[in-house]
Structures are given as C-alpha cells and as structure tokens.
Design a protein around this motif. Sequence first.
Motif, PDB file in Angstrom:
ATOM      1  N   LEU A   1       0.824  -1.212   0.000  1.00 16.40           N
ATOM      2  CA  LEU A   1       0.000   0.000   0.000  1.00 16.40           C
ATOM      3  C   LEU A   1       0.859   1.264   0.000  1.00 16.40           C
ATOM      4  CD1 LEU A   1      -2.949  -0.994   2.362  1.00 16.40           C
ATOM      5  CD2 LEU A   1      -2.878  -0.947  -0.140  1.00 16.40           C
ATOM      6  N   SER A   2       2.063   1.183   0.578  1.00 18.06           N
ATOM      7  CA  SER A   2       2.992   2.304   0.507  1.00 18.06           C
ATOM      8  C   SER A   2       3.463   2.505  -0.933  1.00 18.06           C
ATOM      9  CB  SER A   2       4.191   2.060   1.428  1.00 18.06           C
ATOM     10  OG  SER A   2       5.133   3.116   1.313  1.00 18.06           O
ATOM     11  N   ALA A   3       3.728   1.386  -1.617  1.00 20.60           N
ATOM     12  CA  ALA A   3       4.115   1.466  -3.035  1.00 20.60           C
ATOM     13  C   ALA A   3       2.985   2.087  -3.850  1.00 20.60           C
ATOM     14  CB  ALA A   3       4.452   0.077  -3.565  1.00 20.60           C
ATOM     15  N   ARG A   4       1.767   1.707  -3.518  1.00 22.19           N
ATOM     16  CA  ARG A   4       0.611   2.255  -4.229  1.00 22.19           C
ATOM     17  C   ARG A   4       0.517   3.768  -4.064  1.00 22.19           C
ATOM     18  NH1 ARG A   4      -3.987   0.956  -6.555  1.00 22.19           N
ATOM     19  NH2 ARG A   4      -5.864   2.176  -6.176  1.00 22.19           N
ATOM     20  N   GLN A   5       0.751   4.252  -2.855  1.00 20.78           N
ATOM     21  CA  GLN A   5       0.703   5.698  -2.618  1.00 20.78           C
ATOM     22  C   GLN A   5       1.785   6.421  -3.410  1.00 20.78           C
ATOM     23  OE1 GLN A   5      -1.738   7.415  -1.033  1.00 20.78           O
ATOM     24  NE2 GLN A   5      -2.656   5.357  -1.029  1.00 20.78           N
ATOM     25  N   ALA A   6       2.965   5.819  -3.514  1.00 22.65           N
ATOM     26  CA  ALA A   6       4.048   6.427  -4.296  1.00 22.65           C
ATOM     27  C   ALA A   6       3.648   6.544  -5.761  1.00 22.65           C
ATOM     28  CB  ALA A   6       5.327   5.602  -4.150  1.00 22.65           C
ATOM     29  N   LEU A   7       3.032   5.499  -6.300  1.00 23.70           N
ATOM     30  CA  LEU A   7       2.628   5.532  -7.708  1.00 23.70           C
ATOM     31  C   LEU A   7       1.441   6.462  -7.946  1.00 23.70           C
ATOM     32  CD1 LEU A   7       4.648   3.200  -7.981  1.00 23.70           C
ATOM     33  CD2 LEU A   7       3.078   2.154  -9.604  1.00 23.70           C
ATOM     34  N   LEU A   8       0.576   6.589  -6.965  1.00 25.23           N
ATOM     35  CA  LEU A   8      -0.549   7.516  -7.120  1.00 25.23           C
ATOM     36  C   LEU A   8      -0.064   8.963  -7.150  1.00 25.23           C
ATOM     37  CD1 LEU A   8      -3.275   5.926  -4.805  1.00 25.23           C
ATOM     38  CD2 LEU A   8      -3.271   6.042  -7.301  1.00 25.23           C
ATOM     39  N   ARG A   9       1.059   9.233  -6.483  1.00 22.26           N
ATOM     40  CA  ARG A   9       1.618  10.592  -6.530  1.00 22.26           C
ATOM     41  C   ARG A   9       2.215  10.887  -7.900  1.00 22.26           C
ATOM     42  NH1 ARG A   9       3.285   9.176  -1.218  1.00 22.26           N
ATOM     43  NH2 ARG A   9       5.359   8.537  -1.939  1.00 22.26           N
ATOM     44  N   HIS A  10       2.573   9.851  -8.622  1.00 23.30           N
ATOM     45  CA  HIS A  10       3.182   9.997  -9.943  1.00 23.30           C
ATOM     46  C   HIS A  10       2.454   9.054 -10.910  1.00 23.30           C
ATOM     47  CE1 HIS A  10       6.425  11.977  -7.712  1.00 23.30           C
ATOM     48  NE2 HIS A  10       6.465  10.911  -6.934  1.00 23.30           N
ATOM     49  N   PRO A  11       1.292   9.425 -11.430  1.00 18.08           N
ATOM     50  CA  PRO A  11       0.465   8.515 -12.245  1.00 18.08           C
ATOM     51  C   PRO A  11       1.186   7.917 -13.450  1.00 18.08           C
ATOM     52  CG  PRO A  11      -0.786  10.468 -11.619  1.00 18.08           C
ATOM     53  CD  PRO A  11       0.641  10.725 -11.229  1.00 18.08           C
ATOM     54  N   TRP A  12       2.179   8.605 -13.975  1.00 20.14           N
ATOM     55  CA  TRP A  12       2.914   8.132 -15.140  1.00 20.14           C
ATOM     56  C   TRP A  12       3.876   6.985 -14.789  1.00 20.14           C
ATOM     57  CZ3 TRP A  12       7.953   8.717 -13.814  1.00 20.14           C
ATOM     58  CH2 TRP A  12       8.238   9.710 -12.858  1.00 20.14           C
ATOM     59  N   ALA A  13       4.188   6.823 -13.501  1.00 19.07           N
ATOM     60  CA  ALA A  13       5.221   5.876 -13.091  1.00 19.07           C
ATOM     61  C   ALA A  13       4.820   4.429 -13.357  1.00 19.07           C
ATOM     62  CB  ALA A  13       5.549   6.055 -11.609  1.00 19.07           C
ATOM     63  N   ARG A  14       3.523   4.143 -13.286  1.00 18.87           N
ATOM     64  CA  ARG A  14       3.060   2.771 -13.545  1.00 18.87           C
ATOM     65  C   ARG A  14       3.514   2.307 -14.929  1.00 18.87           C
ATOM     66  NH1 ARG A  14      -3.292   0.850 -14.245  1.00 18.87           N
ATOM     67  NH2 ARG A  14      -2.846  -0.828 -15.703  1.00 18.87           N
ATOM     68  N   HIS A  15       3.250   3.123 -15.940  1.00 16.41           N
ATOM     69  CA  HIS A  15       3.592   2.737 -17.311  1.00 16.41           C
ATOM     70  C   HIS A  15       5.105   2.721 -17.519  1.00 16.41           C
ATOM     71  CE1 HIS A  15      -0.611   2.842 -18.314  1.00 16.41           C
ATOM     72  NE2 HIS A  15      -0.717   4.044 -17.798  1.00 16.41           N
ATOM     73  N   LEU A  16       5.806   3.576 -16.783  1.00 14.02           N
ATOM     74  CA  LEU A  16       7.268   3.575 -16.885  1.00 14.02           C
ATOM     75  C   LEU A  16       7.835   2.275 -16.313  1.00 14.02           C
ATOM     76  CD1 LEU A  16       9.787   5.104 -17.710  1.00 14.02           C
ATOM     77  CD2 LEU A  16       9.805   6.208 -15.467  1.00 14.02           C
ATOM     78  N   LEU A  17       7.301   1.847 -15.178  1.00 14.60           N
ATOM     79  CA  LEU A  17       7.733   0.580 -14.593  1.00 14.60           C
ATOM     80  C   LEU A  17       7.480  -0.579 -15.543  1.00 14.60           C
ATOM     81  CD1 LEU A  17       6.614   0.742 -10.848  1.00 14.60           C
ATOM     82  CD2 LEU A  17       8.863  -0.004 -11.653  1.00 14.60           C
ATOM     83  N   GLU A  18       6.307  -0.578 -16.173  1.00 10.83           N
ATOM     84  CA  GLU A  18       5.946  -1.656 -17.087  1.00 10.83           C
ATOM     85  C   GLU A  18       6.831  -1.680 -18.326  1.00 10.83           C
ATOM     86  OE1 GLU A  18       1.238  -2.474 -16.607  1.00 10.83           O
ATOM     87  OE2 GLU A  18       1.753  -0.488 -17.376  1.00 10.83           O
ATOM     88  N   SER A  19       7.352  -0.520 -18.717  1.00  9.01           N
ATOM     89  CA  SER A  19       8.104  -0.428 -19.972  1.00  9.01           C
ATOM     90  C   SER A  19       9.577  -0.785 -19.828  1.00  9.01           C
ATOM     91  CB  SER A  19       7.997   0.998 -20.531  1.00  9.01           C
ATOM     92  OG  SER A  19       8.745   1.916 -19.736  1.00  9.01           O
ATOM     93  N   ARG A  20      10.078  -0.847 -18.594  1.00 10.47           N
ATOM     94  CA  ARG A  20      11.514  -1.093 -18.399  1.00 10.47           C
ATOM     95  C   ARG A  20      11.881  -2.521 -18.775  1.00 10.47           C
ATOM     96  NH1 ARG A  20      13.983   2.613 -19.354  1.00 10.47           N
ATOM     97  NH2 ARG A  20      12.051   2.950 -20.471  1.00 10.47           N
ATOM     98  N   THR A  21      12.932  -2.672 -19.541  1.00  7.53           N
ATOM     99  CA  THR A  21      13.385  -4.006 -19.969  1.00  7.53           C
ATOM    100  C   THR A  21      14.444  -4.578 -19.028  1.00  7.53           C
ATOM    101  OG1 THR A  21      15.030  -2.973 -21.423  1.00  7.53           O
ATOM    102  CG2 THR A  21      12.887  -3.531 -22.386  1.00  7.53           C
ATOM    103  N   SER A  22      14.982  -3.741 -18.162  1.00  9.50           N
ATOM    104  CA  SER A  22      15.956  -4.207 -17.183  1.00  9.50           C
ATOM    105  C   SER A  22      15.548  -3.700 -15.803  1.00  9.50           C
ATOM    106  CB  SER A  22      17.370  -3.714 -17.518  1.00  9.50           C
ATOM    107  OG  SER A  22      17.413  -2.295 -17.517  1.00  9.50           O
ATOM    108  N   ARG A  23      15.923  -4.443 -14.768  1.00 11.58           N
ATOM    109  CA  ARG A  23      15.574  -4.072 -13.406  1.00 11.58           C
ATOM    110  C   ARG A  23      16.738  -3.343 -12.755  1.00 11.58           C
ATOM    111  NH1 ARG A  23      12.902  -9.358 -13.609  1.00 11.58           N
ATOM    112  NH2 ARG A  23      10.657  -9.021 -13.448  1.00 11.58           N
TER     113      ARG A  23
END
Length: 229
Positions: free
Chosen positions: A78-100
């Motif tokens: 839920l803390s991770a969720r709050q971080a992503l809600l502060r930055h709505p674009w971050a979800r798609h950025l995380l999904e697009s990364r090919t390396s961790r």
Amino acid sequence: MYGLHLLGAAVVLADEAGIESLSMRRLSQELGVVPMALYKHVASKEELLDGMVDVIVGEIGPAVHDPGWKGAVRARVLSARQALLRHPWARHLLESRTSRTPAVLRYMDDIIAMFLAGGFTVDLTHHVMHALGSRMWGFTQELFDEPATHKSEAEVPPEVQAASFQEMSQRYPNILQVAMAARHDDESVVGQGCDDQVEFEFALDLLLDGFEQLHGRDRSSKRAKEDRG
C-alpha cells in the motif's frame, strides 16, 4: 548539478507536463543548461528513465515492524501504491523497463524476505510472487479499464448513453449488471463507476488470505503435481 538533482527535476517535469513531454532537450531547458551537460550524468534517455524509476521506488516507505508477514507485506504494497498515485505516469514507466534497476531489485528482495521470514518455503514464495505480479507495486491491470480516448459520460448525449445501455443489457446482461453495481468514483484509474482503492485492497486481501491458507497446508509444487496425477 548532481545526478540526484537531475533525476528529481525529471520527475517534477513528468509530474507537471506528463512523461510523454520529457526529453533531454526539455529537461535541459528546465535546468538552464545545454543538453550535452546532461550526458555527464546519464548516458542516454533510457538511463534517465531507469534513474527516475529508482527515485519513485525510493519514495516507498521502509518495511514496517509488524509481527506478522501479512501485515508487513500489506503495508509495504500500500505504501508502493501511494508512491505511484503521486506519480500517475510511473506505472507505465515501470511496465516499460526491460531491465531491473538496483532499487527495483532491492524492493523485490524485501518483499520476498517478508514471506520467507514468515515461514514460507522458497517454492511457495515463488508462486506467491507470480500471483502478486504488478500488485506488489500497487497497481494492476483491471477488468473494467477504459481506453484513454474513451469519452466521459458527461460528453456523450443522454440518448446515445441510453441506447448503449439498452444494447449492453440485451447482449451482455451479466457484465452490465456487475459494472453498474460498482460505487461511483470519477477519479478512479480503474474505470468510471469503480472505487479504485477499495477494489485494489479487496483483491490484495484476497490474495494474502489465500497465501496464508496455502502456507498452513504446506503447499508445494511437487505435491500439486502429484495430486494432479
């Protein structure tokens, strides 16, 4: 200008103008430097995006000191969720990364550690991580997602809405019934009519309860294969 300052400025720019507006040239203008100056800190835009992911992951709160694995995992997700809600674009950025990145790997390692500390076997933890999927980051691909280009109900003439609902009720009565039963939340990222936070926590709790039952039954891949015959 330091690397962290550069990444922070990139995150702010994405927050204000959208991730699609982010470019090395635009960022250099925001910082008041020439574009080439940025390449002293990042080798490419892809490396910049990886660094931005690490900034977002760095906003996730540390592991809580909860005596049970379930409470600890729930709080971290839920803390991770709050971080992503502060930055709505971050979800798609995380999904697009090919390396961790290292920050992403540390977060995943922490989540795994919580299950192992709770007495889960490595085998069961492997299945648990598959089941959690993107939900460990605080988001999921929802069943009732609407395309970004979909017009809001306010922009659709009432007679068109009525005709659409009539057609839906005849062709897909069960889908319509479930969709219309949802609570209304116009700001939801799940879709109009759904309370995003409620739906996310419902599914997260459902998964955690299921993990707890499997843990209690000492579930293993070998036993599951044997039971399947």
